[in-house]
Scaffold this motif. Structure first.
Motif, PDB file in Angstrom:
ATOM      1  N   THR A   1       0.858  -1.188   0.000  1.00 51.90           N
ATOM      2  CA  THR A   1       0.000   0.000   0.000  1.00 51.90           C
ATOM      3  C   THR A   1       0.885   1.225   0.000  1.00 51.90           C
ATOM      4  OG1 THR A   1      -1.747   1.221   1.201  1.00 51.90           O
ATOM      5  CG2 THR A   1      -0.174  -0.009   2.542  1.00 51.90           C
ATOM      6  N   PHE A   2       0.263   2.381  -0.203  1.00 56.52           N
ATOM      7  CA  PHE A   2       0.980   3.640  -0.030  1.00 56.52           C
ATOM      8  C   PHE A   2       1.337   3.768   1.445  1.00 56.52           C
ATOM      9  CE2 PHE A   2       0.768   8.381   0.610  1.00 56.52           C
ATOM     10  CZ  PHE A   2       1.989   8.621   0.035  1.00 56.52           C
ATOM     11  N   ILE A   3       2.468   4.368   1.722  1.00 59.10           N
ATOM     12  CA  ILE A   3       3.016   4.363   3.081  1.00 59.10           C
ATOM     13  C   ILE A   3       2.106   5.016   4.123  1.00 59.10           C
ATOM     14  CG2 ILE A   3       4.332   6.508   2.836  1.00 59.10           C
ATOM     15  CD1 ILE A   3       6.554   4.357   4.291  1.00 59.10           C
ATOM     16  N   ALA A   4       1.175   5.877   3.694  1.00 62.36           N
ATOM     17  CA  ALA A   4       0.293   6.572   4.646  1.00 62.36           C
ATOM     18  C   ALA A   4      -0.472   5.584   5.526  1.00 62.36           C
ATOM     19  CB  ALA A   4      -0.688   7.469   3.890  1.00 62.36           C
ATOM     20  N   THR A   5      -0.899   4.454   4.952  1.00 68.00           N
ATOM     21  CA  THR A   5      -1.663   3.465   5.717  1.00 68.00           C
ATOM     22  C   THR A   5      -0.860   3.000   6.933  1.00 68.00           C
ATOM     23  OG1 THR A   5      -2.394   2.718   3.524  1.00 68.00           O
ATOM     24  CG2 THR A   5      -3.170   1.460   5.406  1.00 68.00           C
TER      25      THR A   5
ATOM     26  N   ASP B   1      -4.280  20.084  -0.548  1.00 65.48           N
ATOM     27  CA  ASP B   1      -4.470  18.944   0.358  1.00 65.48           C
ATOM     28  C   ASP B   1      -5.855  18.975   0.994  1.00 65.48           C
ATOM     29  OD1 ASP B   1      -2.207  17.187   0.505  1.00 65.48           O
ATOM     30  OD2 ASP B   1      -1.039  18.839   1.366  1.00 65.48           O
ATOM     31  N   ALA B   2      -6.451  17.813   1.166  1.00 65.59           N
ATOM     32  CA  ALA B   2      -7.745  17.694   1.844  1.00 65.59           C
ATOM     33  C   ALA B   2      -8.043  16.215   2.067  1.00 65.59           C
ATOM     34  CB  ALA B   2      -8.872  18.316   1.004  1.00 65.59           C
ATOM     35  N   GLY B   3      -8.910  15.936   3.053  1.00 66.47           N
ATOM     36  CA  GLY B   3      -9.290  14.553   3.332  1.00 66.47           C
ATOM     37  C   GLY B   3     -10.572  14.517   4.133  1.00 66.47           C
TER      38      GLY B   3
ATOM     39  N   ALA C   1     -10.024   4.460   1.883  1.00 66.59           N
ATOM     40  CA  ALA C   1     -10.757   4.640   0.622  1.00 66.59           C
ATOM     41  C   ALA C   1     -10.170   5.778  -0.210  1.00 66.59           C
ATOM     42  CB  ALA C   1     -12.229   4.896   0.927  1.00 66.59           C
ATOM     43  N   ALA C   2      -8.900   6.108   0.032  1.00 68.43           N
ATOM     44  CA  ALA C   2      -8.270   7.257  -0.620  1.00 68.43           C
ATOM     45  C   ALA C   2      -8.258   7.137  -2.148  1.00 68.43           C
ATOM     46  CB  ALA C   2      -6.848   7.436  -0.104  1.00 68.43           C
ATOM     47  N   GLN C   3      -8.235   5.884  -2.658  1.00 70.16           N
ATOM     48  CA  GLN C   3      -8.123   5.713  -4.106  1.00 70.16           C
ATOM     49  C   GLN C   3      -9.449   5.272  -4.724  1.00 70.16           C
ATOM     50  OE1 GLN C   3      -4.734   3.221  -5.016  1.00 70.16           O
ATOM     51  NE2 GLN C   3      -3.326   4.540  -3.901  1.00 70.16           N
TER      52      GLN C   3
ATOM     53  N   HIS D   1       3.445   2.343  -8.874  1.00 68.77           N
ATOM     54  CA  HIS D   1       2.757   2.464  -7.577  1.00 68.77           C
ATOM     55  C   HIS D   1       2.743   1.123  -6.862  1.00 68.77           C
ATOM     56  CE1 HIS D   1       1.098   5.799 -10.012  1.00 68.77           C
ATOM     57  NE2 HIS D   1       1.192   6.452  -8.878  1.00 68.77           N
ATOM     58  N   TYR D   2       3.779   0.826  -6.061  1.00 67.24           N
ATOM     59  CA  TYR D   2       4.821   1.725  -5.588  1.00 67.24           C
ATOM     60  C   TYR D   2       6.146   1.019  -5.741  1.00 67.24           C
ATOM     61  CZ  TYR D   2       0.738   4.144  -4.041  1.00 67.24           C
ATOM     62  OH  TYR D   2      -0.470   4.773  -4.046  1.00 67.24           O
ATOM     63  N   PRO D   3       7.236   1.744  -6.012  1.00 66.71           N
ATOM     64  CA  PRO D   3       8.501   1.070  -6.319  1.00 66.71           C
ATOM     65  C   PRO D   3       9.104   0.311  -5.131  1.00 66.71           C
ATOM     66  CG  PRO D   3       8.732   3.474  -6.384  1.00 66.71           C
ATOM     67  CD  PRO D   3       7.289   3.184  -6.159  1.00 66.71           C
TER      68      PRO D   3
HETATM   69  C1  LIG Z   1      -3.238   9.206  -1.095  1.00 66.57           C
HETATM   70  C2  LIG Z   1      -3.363   8.123  -0.132  1.00 66.57           C
HETATM   71  C3  LIG Z   1      -3.355   8.343   1.261  1.00 66.57           C
HETATM   72  C4  LIG Z   1      -2.997   9.644   1.908  1.00 66.57           C
HETATM   73  O1  LIG Z   1      -3.615  10.760   1.473  1.00 66.57           O
HETATM   74  P1  LIG Z   1      -2.951  12.212   1.672  1.00 66.57           P
HETATM   75  O2  LIG Z   1      -4.118  13.117   1.475  1.00 66.57           O
HETATM   76  O3  LIG Z   1      -1.889  12.355   0.649  1.00 66.57           O
HETATM   77  O4  LIG Z   1      -2.415  12.282   3.072  1.00 66.57           O
HETATM   78  C5  LIG Z   1      -3.587   7.263   2.086  1.00 66.57           C
HETATM   79  N1  LIG Z   1      -3.781   6.036   1.603  1.00 66.57           N
HETATM   80  C6  LIG Z   1      -3.759   5.765   0.290  1.00 66.57           C
HETATM   81  C7  LIG Z   1      -3.988   4.380  -0.186  1.00 66.57           C
HETATM   82  C8  LIG Z   1      -3.530   6.806  -0.625  1.00 66.57           C
HETATM   83  O5  LIG Z   1      -3.482   6.520  -1.926  1.00 66.57           O
END
Ligand SMILES: *Cc1c(COP(=O)(O)O)cnc(C)c1O
Length: 374
Positions: A84-88, A192-194, A157-159, A313-315
């Motif tokens: 996954t993207f590192i944010a998770t 930026d927003a969420g 659910a970011a994507q 996505h992602y290296p």
């Molecule tokens: C983009 C993304 C995030 C984080 O979102 P930001 O608004 O950039 O902080 C988290 N999880 C996944 C899977 C994402 O693609």
């Protein structure tokens, strides 16, 4: 030149509406937590068929605030996808809890429920399935496991804004969901927003407090809070873009369909090429169109030389990142092989069908140029 992503066409198409939104907020003189945020929260909650939406500063904060509001922290474990993207992962780490990676299905790249139970311990508190690349995760078995072990399920659910699982929108399938309106997402702000989504009124109230200095009443602070609010300007832009989200997702589906049928025709001649697989119960929104290629790096170079942009996505999966040295020895072969083989092809609302054909022709050309093995 076909860029990997071009946000300009969809914004130019909405320029009048976006300028109106800008003027409305600018002239109101109110920029933080006002009518626009409240209205957007209601509109997006309705769209996701969820009772509460809380606008926050970004997707990472949305994930973190849900975990914090659930009281997850030091000594706890949270199950996350290995790919996954590192944010998770970072959201879990920020609470003091430990991310516990679980590998995905090899075909859809989403969390494999059959591998979850082996990762559950007495410290496990939550599971974070990610609807990766705009394809919903297999939520039904995940919810059954969560119920059996009394775990909290937070959808990332970011994507996946607009994606559906068995006819239900993502964002309302778990106990709560976090989403991101980063400009490149399907529903992207101009910055930026969420947001957090949930049907749990008490959880929603705790998150409203946490996003705004731990306060319900100005200058009264019940808990140690944060400052991570969706601002009025972004909310106003998001209201415009939400109105056009279905149409934009429909365009993405159409382009993905063009890719699939054209790639299926050349696939028998492309050894080691794997196309996206969509389960019957999934209605994806194609945040990304990701293929696997055993010659990924050469293919990417070939496309670039043909004037075609692409991305990876992602290296490097989270467990191999420098910030997570304690995971460096973990064996997560699927996450590793996906990172080596995945390639995201250009796809955005406004991209032409002839551009899709050009990309597919270039991929065919690349495989034809490879030496044949006997
Ligand atoms: C983009 C993304 C995030 C984080 O979102 P930001 O608004 O950039 O902080 C988290 N999880 C996944 C899977 C994402 O693609």
């Amino acid at each position: 030149m076909i860029p990997f992503l071009d946000l300009k066409p969809c914004h130019i198409a909405l320029q009048n509406e976006l300028e109106q939104a800008f003027k409305r907020v600018m002239q109101s003189g109110w920029f933080i937590l006002g009518r626009e945020v409240e209205t957007f929260e209601n509109e997006f909650a309705t769209y996701c068929e969820v009772r509460h939406c809380i606008g926050v500063g970004n997707g990472l904060d949305a994930l973190y605030l849900v975990l914090a509001a659930q009281g997850i922290g030091m000594g706890d474990e949270v199950i996350v996808p290995s790919n996954t993207f590192i944010a998770t992962w970072l959201a879990v780490t920020r609470t003091g809890a430990k991310p516990v990676p679980v590998e995905p299905y090899a075909d859809t790249f989403n969390l494999d429920p059959t591998k979850i139970e082996a990762a559950i311990t007495s410290r496990t508190r939550a599971i974070i399935p990610v609807h990766l690349y705009g394809q919903p995760a297999d939520m039904a078995p995940i919810m059954r496991i969560a119920e059996r072990h009394r775990l909290f399920v937070l959808e990332d659910a970011a994507q996946a804004q607009g994606a559906q699982y068995m006819g239900k929108p993502t964002g309302g399938l778990g106990h709560a969901a976090a989403t991101s309106f980063y400009p490149g997402k399907n529903l992207g702000a101009l910055g930026d927003a969420g947001a957090v989504l949930t049907n749990d009124a008490e959880l929603a109230a705790r998150i409203r407090r946490l996003r705004n200095y731990g306060s319900d009443i100005k200058y009264q602070h019940q808990v140690l809070g944060h400052n991570t609010r969706l601002d009025e300007m972004q909310a106003a832009f998001l209201r415009v873009k939400l109105k056009h989200l279905e149409e934009a997702n429909q365009t993405r589906r159409h382009l993905a369909c063009q890719y699939q049928s054209a790639l299926e025709k050349i696939a028998p001649r492309c050894l080691g090429l794997q196309l996206p697989i969509v389960p019957q119960w999934a209605k994806p929104v194609w945040h990304l169109f990701v293929i696997l290629s055993q010659q990924r790096d050469d293919l990417q170079r070939y496309l670039l030389a043909s004037g075609i942009g692409s991305m990876i996505h992602y290296p490097l999966p989270p467990h191999l990142q420098a910030c997570y040295p304690e995971y460096a020895k973990h064996q997560l072969p699927l996450a590793q092989s996906l990172a080596q083989q995945c390639l995201s092809l250009p796809l955005w609302p406004g991209m032409s069908e002839s551009a899709v054909s050009q990309v597919v022709n270039a991929i065919g050309g690349f495989y034809q140029s490879l030496p044949t093995k006997f």
